[in-house]
Motif scaffolding. Structure first.
Motif, PDB file in Angstrom:
ATOM      1  N   MET A 189       0.819  -1.216   0.000  1.00 46.67           N
ATOM      2  CA  MET A 189       0.000   0.000   0.000  1.00 46.67           C
ATOM      3  C   MET A 189       0.848   1.260   0.000  1.00 46.67           C
ATOM      4  O   MET A 189       0.527   2.241  -0.675  1.00 46.67           O
ATOM      5  CB  MET A 189      -0.946  -0.020   1.202  1.00 46.67           C
ATOM      6  N   SER A 190       1.957   1.249   0.759  1.00 42.32           N
ATOM      7  CA  SER A 190       2.783   2.459   0.825  1.00 42.32           C
ATOM      8  C   SER A 190       3.456   2.735  -0.511  1.00 42.32           C
ATOM      9  O   SER A 190       3.641   3.900  -0.892  1.00 42.32           O
ATOM     10  CB  SER A 190       3.824   2.333   1.936  1.00 42.32           C
ATOM     11  N   LYS A 191       3.818   1.681  -1.246  1.00 42.59           N
ATOM     12  CA  LYS A 191       4.480   1.882  -2.534  1.00 42.59           C
ATOM     13  C   LYS A 191       3.495   2.179  -3.663  1.00 42.59           C
ATOM     14  O   LYS A 191       3.871   2.785  -4.672  1.00 42.59           O
ATOM     15  CB  LYS A 191       5.308   0.644  -2.895  1.00 42.59           C
ATOM     16  N   ALA A 192       2.250   1.773  -3.507  1.00 40.89           N
ATOM     17  CA  ALA A 192       1.304   1.899  -4.613  1.00 40.89           C
ATOM     18  C   ALA A 192       0.382   3.104  -4.501  1.00 40.89           C
ATOM     19  O   ALA A 192      -0.069   3.632  -5.518  1.00 40.89           O
ATOM     20  CB  ALA A 192       0.459   0.622  -4.721  1.00 40.89           C
ATOM     21  N   PHE A 193       0.084   3.563  -3.266  1.00 38.96           N
ATOM     22  CA  PHE A 193      -0.964   4.569  -3.085  1.00 38.96           C
ATOM     23  C   PHE A 193      -0.435   5.742  -2.249  1.00 38.96           C
ATOM     24  O   PHE A 193      -0.595   5.791  -1.040  1.00 38.96           O
ATOM     25  CB  PHE A 193      -2.179   3.947  -2.396  1.00 38.96           C
ATOM     26  N   SER A 194       0.199   6.700  -2.916  1.00 36.75           N
ATOM     27  CA  SER A 194       0.844   7.808  -2.212  1.00 36.75           C
ATOM     28  C   SER A 194      -0.164   8.881  -1.804  1.00 36.75           C
ATOM     29  O   SER A 194      -1.188   9.068  -2.454  1.00 36.75           O
ATOM     30  CB  SER A 194       1.921   8.437  -3.100  1.00 36.75           C
ATOM     31  N   TYR A 195       0.150   9.575  -0.732  1.00 31.82           N
ATOM     32  CA  TYR A 195      -0.506  10.814  -0.280  1.00 31.82           C
ATOM     33  C   TYR A 195      -1.920  10.610   0.237  1.00 31.82           C
ATOM     34  O   TYR A 195      -2.237  11.020   1.316  1.00 31.82           O
ATOM     35  CB  TYR A 195      -0.490  11.899  -1.363  1.00 31.82           C
ATOM     36  N   LEU A 212      -6.612  11.553  -9.784  1.00 34.80           N
ATOM     37  CA  LEU A 212      -5.181  11.618 -10.043  1.00 34.80           C
ATOM     38  C   LEU A 212      -4.554  10.224 -10.041  1.00 34.80           C
ATOM     39  O   LEU A 212      -5.080   9.302  -9.418  1.00 34.80           O
ATOM     40  CB  LEU A 212      -4.503  12.482  -8.981  1.00 34.80           C
ATOM     41  N   PRO A 213      -3.411  10.067 -10.688  1.00 31.41           N
ATOM     42  CA  PRO A 213      -2.693   8.786 -10.619  1.00 31.41           C
ATOM     43  C   PRO A 213      -2.325   8.468  -9.173  1.00 31.41           C
ATOM     44  O   PRO A 213      -2.108   9.372  -8.359  1.00 31.41           O
ATOM     45  CB  PRO A 213      -1.447   9.034 -11.471  1.00 31.41           C
ATOM     46  N   PRO A 214      -2.228   7.177  -8.827  1.00 27.29           N
ATOM     47  CA  PRO A 214      -1.950   6.808  -7.436  1.00 27.29           C
ATOM     48  C   PRO A 214      -0.592   7.260  -6.934  1.00 27.29           C
ATOM     49  O   PRO A 214      -0.372   7.304  -5.723  1.00 27.29           O
ATOM     50  CB  PRO A 214      -2.068   5.285  -7.440  1.00 27.29           C
ATOM     51  N   THR A 215       0.329   7.605  -7.833  1.00 26.55           N
ATOM     52  CA  THR A 215       1.617   8.139  -7.393  1.00 26.55           C
ATOM     53  C   THR A 215       1.519   9.613  -7.015  1.00 26.55           C
ATOM     54  O   THR A 215       2.461  10.169  -6.446  1.00 26.55           O
ATOM     55  CB  THR A 215       2.665   7.986  -8.505  1.00 26.55           C
ATOM     56  N   GLY A 242      -3.248   8.651  -4.193  1.00 24.73           N
ATOM     57  CA  GLY A 242      -3.739   7.279  -4.295  1.00 24.73           C
ATOM     58  C   GLY A 242      -4.958   6.984  -3.456  1.00 24.73           C
ATOM     59  O   GLY A 242      -5.231   5.819  -3.159  1.00 24.73           O
ATOM     60  N   TRP A 243      -5.738   8.015  -3.103  1.00 23.58           N
ATOM     61  CA  TRP A 243      -6.889   7.818  -2.216  1.00 23.58           C
ATOM     62  C   TRP A 243      -7.902   6.848  -2.833  1.00 23.58           C
ATOM     63  O   TRP A 243      -8.283   5.863  -2.211  1.00 23.58           O
ATOM     64  CB  TRP A 243      -7.539   9.169  -1.925  1.00 23.58           C
ATOM     65  N   GLN A 244      -8.360   7.126  -4.045  1.00 26.47           N
ATOM     66  CA  GLN A 244      -9.363   6.257  -4.660  1.00 26.47           C
ATOM     67  C   GLN A 244      -8.844   4.830  -4.827  1.00 26.47           C
ATOM     68  O   GLN A 244      -9.551   3.856  -4.562  1.00 26.47           O
ATOM     69  CB  GLN A 244      -9.778   6.814  -6.033  1.00 26.47           C
ATOM     70  N   GLU A 245      -7.623   4.711  -5.291  1.00 25.48           N
ATOM     71  CA  GLU A 245      -7.071   3.394  -5.581  1.00 25.48           C
ATOM     72  C   GLU A 245      -6.902   2.556  -4.310  1.00 25.48           C
ATOM     73  O   GLU A 245      -7.114   1.343  -4.320  1.00 25.48           O
ATOM     74  CB  GLU A 245      -5.741   3.538  -6.313  1.00 25.48           C
TER      75      GLU A 245
END
Length: 725
Positions: free
Chosen positions: A60-66, A84-87, A90-93
């Motif tokens: 999760m930490s690597k895939a869904f930032s902020y 926005l992109p998950p980088t 990443g809230w939605q993702e």
């Protein structure tokens, strides 16, 4: 209505005869069926899979930032152009991943087939354009579905400044005046900020606890007695004027999603906050603190276990009927039993982990600062160990205490008198949270950088580190004072949020103005009067996030602080210090949850499991209510081929998985549901307070169960009603 709810709490029949440490006895008492295979092969209690826990945190930490809640497009529409992109955000993702994973049978046994994911959308304060979401996964109880256990964490990371909210809400994707500019600001101000410690560590713990519980039920051939809810309490990271976080998702949940009647009440609220920099992790993988590498003597990080107070206090005062203190007093028997069971579970967790790890922890720091006692140089492959998990460590490093500051998501639930606890790691660097040795001077303890890894977290990271305003009170203050004399005013300014004091006596405020130095120190005027007295010489410090661009809350830094290295042999592998710091609280929490007074265990279903919820959950001001039986399952956890029959408690009936009904007057309706599959039926009832009726609820069992005669009549009516269609 609050007075009625308080009175009803007194009637909660919460039976806590068995505690987590006595799980086999609890299973026998509940009549649970035995699992296949020998008794020796069946686990007596849930066991945390530490590798699974860390893999979820790392993924999760690597895939869904902020994960900025309310600033990532419409959560109902994946293709929203503002998603926005998950980088970047990443809230939605993260929400989609979490719901999918917890309902996946391959990841969490076939019992995950009984789980239903739901969304509870709300709009946070501050001008946000998009909704936030208290996402939830529900497994209905097998024999007492009407009582609930809530396992929660907060997923969002960084509050959005007001100017960025304005750019998001502009309606344009312009890179100068619109969403493009907001995206750039978000990325720049949060570069590398994964929130591995703040937010995600708590989410990972809930996932590991859920995973352990379902593994245990599957291995023992049993099923949860009460309804399990695992929830992401969203929008926790909005800033209030005094520097604290708003915890909007918790407030929305507690105020809107708990039914008013006897069914749907919570016997336990378990909140996982920021974990991983706590006992039994040692600073930088050694027994030394980096401000004191020469002398040593600094123990492991402190773990905060803050439970519902056993009596009203300054954070939960009794100001009359319906107040937090009055609600706590009204439900004091259940709260007292929870405190007893919680203490037993923590001790059992220490014992289990101690036996697993030979009552020791490695100091695996591969670095050397040429100080006696640190890792050998050159390193010869032998890692020194220190004692850990000892019986005396529990009261020293993980005591169960009253919540006296109400800082985390627990406040909204404790306000209603619900038994529960929050577990968290370090929040403030002081003698309470970091048990310094007696030889460490106060000056060493008072040089932090604030906000590195979470709310008020404090660390001295090195020479010339940017520092906010930090000083001490120059004289004692009393409750009601608006002016605080301080020893120095460097880096203090009007508008800054501050905190005063340490540990359980900490208090938050905001500076109105800074005066001039005098014989008794410098007067700092606050926006609001102090709520309590403080002695002279205690910290007076700006509550400030980490210096922009200095360091970020990444999985590497979380490993580094806990174990002295960014990770193990591979990037996906934790340091032993971090793994242990996460595993211990997750282990004792899972033991508590499995106890007979909470989730418990009952016979694995051999007929449909019936359960429903309503929209709104509290239909206080409406006659029209939607009833959703989509949580129901057949005996194998499937949802196909089921029949649904409703008795709305006003003489009318209906069929269908989801139905909407309009009542003709305000009423406390005894709503009954029958769910059929073949010749087998499952039943559930819930007293629903429609349009704010006068008087109390009908005398229904809080578990939502029926007498034998009531069951026979409802099943007969259901067979006739569904056969006609």
């Amino acid at each position: 209505m609050r007075a009625h709810r308080s009175a009803r709490r007194r009637r909660w029949p919460v039976t806590l005869g068995c505690v987590a440490a006595m799980l086999p006895l609890c299973l026998t008492a509940s009549g649970a069926t035995a699992a296949r295979g020998s008794a020796a092969a069946r686990p007596a209690a849930p066991t945390i899979n530490a590798d699974y826990l860390y893999s979820q945190l790392y993924t999760m930490s690597k895939a869904f930032s902020y994960r900025i809640s309310g600033a990532d497009g419409d959560p109902r529409t994946v293709a929203d152009p503002f998603n926005l992109p998950p980088t970047v955000n990443g809230w939605q993702e993260l929400f989609r991943y979490w719901k999918s994973h917890l309902t996946d049978r391959r990841a969490n046994t076939r019992l995950a087939g009984f789980a239903t994911a739901t969304d509870h959308y709300f709009r946070r304060a501050g001008g946000y354009r998009f909704d936030s979401d208290d996402a939830e996964v529900t497994i209905p109880g097998g024999s007492c579905a009407g009582q609930r256990v809530l396992l929660a964490a907060h997923p969002d990371e960084t509050p959005v400044p007001t100017d960025i909210v304005g750019l998001i809400d502009s309606g344009t994707t312009s890179g100068t005046t619109g969403f493009g500019a907001a995206r750039r600001h978000i990325t720049g101000s949060n570069l590398g900020n994964e929130g591995a410690y703040d937010g995600l560590s708590g989410v990972a713990l809930t996932m590991a606890e859920y995973h352990a519980l379902l593994d245990w039920y599957a291995a023992t051939g049993t099923y949860p007695k009460r309804t399990l809810k695992v929830t992401l309490l969203d929008a926790s990271r909005g800033r209030t004027g005094d520097g604290r976080f708003s915890r909007e998702g918790a407030a929305y949940y507690a105020d809107n999603l708990i039914p008013a009647g006897p069914q749907g009440q919570y016997v336990l609220f378990a909140n996982m906050d920021s974990l991983g920099i706590d006992y039994p992790a040692y600073h930088l993988g050694t027994e030394f603190f980096w401000n004191n590498v020469a002398g040593g003597g600094v123990g492991p990080w402190f773990t905060f276990v803050k439970a519902t107070p056993t009596a009203p206090n300054q954070a939960y005062p009794d100001t009359g009927t319906g107040s937090a203190g009055a609600n706590i007093t009204a439900n004091s028997p259940a709260i007292g039993r929870l405190r007893t069971d919680l203490q037993a579970a923590v001790l059992a967790g220490f014992s289990q982990q101690g036996a697993k790890y030979n009552f020791s922890v490695p100091l695996e720091n591969p670095l050397r600062y040429n100080q006696t006692g640190q890792a050998p140089n050159p390193y010869g492959g032998v890692v020194p160990t220190k004692p850990a998990y000892l019986p005396g460590d529990q009261p020293r490093y993980s005591p169960v205490r009253d919540d006296t500051d109400a800082l985390e998501d627990e406040k909204a639930f404790f306000d209603k008198g619900i038994p529960g606890f929050t577990v968290a790691g370090v929040k403030n660097s002081n003698a309470d949270e970091n048990p310094y040795g007696p030889s460490v001077p106060d000056a060493t303890k008072a040089t932090p950088v604030i906000g590195y890894a979470g709310n008020q977290s404090t660390f001295q990271l090195g020479n010339n580190t940017p520092q906010p305003g930090m000083t001490t009170t120059a004289a004692a203050t009393t409750a009601g004072d608006t002016v605080v004399p301080v020893a120095a005013v460097a880096n203090l300014a009007a508008g800054q949020p501050i905190f005063i004091g340490t540990g359980v006596d900490i208090e938050y405020g905001q500076i109105r103005s800074v005066g001039t130095a005098g014989a008794a120190g410098t007067g700092v005027t606050l926006m609001a009067p102090l709520a309590r007295a403080h002695p002279g010489g205690v910290p007076f410090t700006v509550d400030e996030n980490q210096p922009v661009g200095y360091l970020s809350d990444s999985i590497e830094h979380l490993n580094y602080f806990a174990g002295g290295a960014p990770h193990g042999l591979r990037p996906q592998q934790p340091t032993e210090g971090l793994k242990r710091a996460l595993e211990l609280p997750a282990q004792w929490t899972s033991l508590l949850l499995a106890g007979d007074g909470y989730l418990g265990a009952t016979t694995r279903p051999d007929r449909p499991v019936a359960y429903f919820e309503t929209t709104p959950a509290r239909p206080d001001t409406t006659l029209t209510v939607t009833f959703d039986a989509g949580f129901s399952r057949d005996a194998k956890g499937g949802g196909n081929g089921l029949k649904y029959y409703w008795d709305f408690g006003d003489g009318t009936h209906a069929v269908g998985k989801q139905v909407t009904h309009t009542y003709h007057r305000a009423v406390y309706a005894d709503v009954k549901l029958a769910v059929g599959h073949g010749r087998d039926w499952g039943l559930y009832r819930q007293a629903v307070a429609v349009d704010g009726p006068a008087g109390g609820p009908p005398p229904t069992n809080p578990c939502g169960t029926f007498t034998q005669d009531e069951s026979a009549r409802l099943i007969s009516a259901a067979r006739k009603g569904t056969d006609q269609r």
